[in-house]
Scaffold this active site. Structure first.
Site, mmCIF file in Angstrom:
data_model
loop_
_atom_site.group_PDB
_atom_site.id
_atom_site.type_symbol
_atom_site.label_atom_id
_atom_site.label_comp_id
_atom_site.label_asym_id
_atom_site.label_seq_id
_atom_site.Cartn_x
_atom_site.Cartn_y
_atom_site.Cartn_z
ATOM 1 C CG HIS A 124 -1.967 1.017 1.442
ATOM 2 N ND1 HIS A 124 -1.905 2.337 1.988
ATOM 3 C CD2 HIS A 124 -3.185 1.101 0.987
ATOM 4 C CE1 HIS A 124 -2.706 2.853 1.731
ATOM 5 N NE2 HIS A 124 -3.669 2.135 1.310
ATOM 6 C CG ASP A 201 0.399 -2.561 6.060
ATOM 7 O OD1 ASP A 201 -0.521 -2.745 6.840
ATOM 8 O OD2 ASP A 201 0.472 -1.686 4.876
ATOM 9 C CD GLN A 204 -6.983 -4.421 3.583
ATOM 10 O OE1 GLN A 204 -8.076 -5.291 3.786
ATOM 11 N NE2 GLN A 204 -7.360 -3.288 3.239
ATOM 12 C CE LYS A 227 -7.759 -0.195 5.975
ATOM 13 N NZ LYS A 227 -8.314 0.160 4.599
ATOM 14 C CB CYS A 365 -3.957 3.651 -1.575
ATOM 15 S SG CYS A 365 -5.152 4.786 -1.060
HETATM 16 N N1 PMP Z 1 -1.899 -0.703 4.425
HETATM 17 C C1 PMP Z 1 -2.684 -1.769 3.799
HETATM 18 C C2 PMP Z 1 -2.595 -2.887 3.310
HETATM 19 C C3 PMP Z 1 -4.153 -1.063 3.841
HETATM 20 O O1 PMP Z 1 -4.924 -1.925 3.002
HETATM 21 C C4 PMP Z 1 -4.489 0.423 4.103
HETATM 22 C C5 PMP Z 1 -5.650 0.859 4.065
HETATM 23 N N2 PMP Z 1 -6.519 0.855 2.702
HETATM 24 C C6 PMP Z 1 -3.363 1.078 4.736
HETATM 25 C C7 PMP Z 1 -2.268 0.377 4.871
HETATM 26 C C8 PMP Z 1 -3.531 2.488 5.270
HETATM 27 O O2 PMP Z 1 -4.505 2.234 6.334
HETATM 28 P P1 PMP Z 1 -5.156 3.623 7.076
HETATM 29 O O3 PMP Z 1 -5.511 4.460 5.926
HETATM 30 O O4 PMP Z 1 -6.076 3.355 8.123
HETATM 31 O O5 PMP Z 1 -3.798 4.362 7.816
#
Ligand code: PMP
Length: 405
Positions: A124, A201, A204, A227, A365
């Site tokens: 991401h 990370d 997910q 999430k 993203c």
């Molecule tokens: N890493 C991953 C794998 C994600 O899916 C996301 C959210 N889509 C994020 C990081 C970022 O999370 P946040 O926007 O809640 O900070």
């Protein structure tokens, strides 16, 4: 009994009773954010209506209740991911903030010119851009682990990238585009073999897979509350105590200090050293409640239900002519990304929305991983605890209608 009673679960989520465009809402945008159960909504309401107060400070009754609730939430999180101590659980705004914190403290201290940071193609943006900023500042180098066509890390390439120049590995547990569950235990083991720390990370993975940071031996594990059926604006940085103790604080201000005068400041103990300013008290309590909710159901049963739905959906979607599925690893969960020949992903999402089905279209993203497949955009349907076979059938039926049209 391993089977979940989904109808019972659905009753806990008021938003699922909604109709959108005259159709029952089919929420398949769980990777973007999940819906909230009544117990979480009520916990937040209860905090503001019954015991709203700042924490750790006031010598009065409400401050005591609020502090206990906030620290109680921290303990629920500690237990959920099996951390050794609450000192290792830092409240942050979310995954993004947690990674920025680690990059700007630990990273800034440890990474020098020509050092290497390993990430993967499927990260991401929030697990790319903070490292890029650090690399640019220090003259360090980002190394990217490639993936194969079905969306799995190529472990031989990962092994080759791990060298004496590597100073950190930052890798996603579960890809938000491919759904691949990465072999992070093995990846951590390989990095540790040459004394390289690893950040996972878990944005997910946290709602879908049981996470045991001790068994994984992760040095850092980060996730966002929203999430996992909790509010937005709250998340967690787990770090091993020995590492966190050595790290310099990030933001500075109230709460993170022990003693201040105009010449010097001594810092507070963990975890408060990393929690400057008034935190997001209500939503931290909400996160504790969401975790209690999942615990009550059992994360293993959640995992089983979602894996079953994922396999069924992959099987059904793959029969649609003109579909291309992105992310076809057999070790995947909850994320279904695809494109339809001749229709933009944005149009597919619009058509699905007309049928009450909420999915996301775009780059999610994670532009580099889409580029890996020659794409700028894809449709993504993502599964949560309350989704049903009937909803998957609705997704498949509507997608088929669009493909035929
Ligand atoms: N890493 C991953 C794998 C994600 O899916 C996301 C959210 N889509 C994020 C990081 C970022 O999370 P946040 O926007 O809640 O900070």
């Amino acid at each position: 009994n391993q089977e979940l009673d989904i109808n019972l679960i659905r009753k806990d989520f008021p938003i699922l009773q909604k109709r959108v465009n005259g159709k029952p809402l089919v929420w398949l945008d769980n990777s973007a954010t999940t819906q909230k159960p009544n117990c979480v909504i009520k916990a937040i309401d209860n905090y503001y209506s019954e015991y709203n107060s700042n924490i750790h400070r006031g010598a009065h009754t409400l401050a005591k209740i609020a502090t206990e609730a906030y620290e109680g939430a921290r303990e629920k999180i500690r237990s959920f991911i099996n951390a050794d101590s609450c000192e290792e659980i830092i409240f942050v705004r979310g995954t993004t903030e947690a990674i920025n914190l680690v990059a700007e403290t630990f990273g800034d201290d440890k990474i020098q010119k020509e050092d290497e940071i390993i990430i993967s193609v499927m990260e991401h943006h929030s697990n790319i851009v903070p490292w890029q900023k650090l690399a640019q500042k220090k003259g360090a180098i980002i190394k990217v682990v490639p993936i194969d066509d079905c969306g799995e890390i190529i472990m031989e390439e990962y092994a080759k990238l791990l060298t004496s120049r590597t100073k950190i590995v930052a890798i996603t547990h579960l890809s938000n585009v491919l759904g691949t569950i990465n072999p992070i235990k093995k990846m951590i083991e390989m990095a540790h073999h040459i004394d390289v720390p690893v950040l996972i990370d878990g944005a997910q993975s946290i709602p879908h897979i049981g996470v045991n940071v001790k068994e994984l031996d992760a040095d850092f594990f980060v996730f966002s509350g929203h999430k996992i059926y909790a509010p937005t604006g709250i998340g967690v940085l787990y770090g091993k105590k020995a590492i966190l103790e050595e790290m310099t604080p990030w933001q500075r201000g109230g709460g993170m200090i022990k003693d201040v005068n105009f010449e010097t400041t001594t810092y507070n103990d963990l975890p408060y050293k990393f929690e400057a300013g008034t935190g997001n008290i209500a939503d931290a309590i909400g996160l504790g409640e969401a975790i209690a909710y999942i615990n009550n159901i059992g994360i293993e049963r959640v995992q089983l239900h979602e894996k079953k739905l994922t396999s069924y959906a992959m099987d059904q979607l793959s029969q649609i002519p003109s579909i291309r599925l992105i992310g076809t690893s057999s070790n995947k969960s909850s994320v279904l990304s695809y494109i339809l020949e001749g229709v933009t992903p944005e149009d597919v999402a619009k058509f699905l929305n007309n049928d009450g089905i909420a999915v996301r279209a775009g780059h999610h993203c994670a532009q580099p991983v889409l580029k890996r497949y020659g794409l700028n955009s894809a449709v993504r349907a993502s599964i949560g605890i309350y989704n049903t076979i009937e909803e998957i059938n609705a997704l498949v039926g509507s997608t088929l209608k669009i493909a035929r049209y």
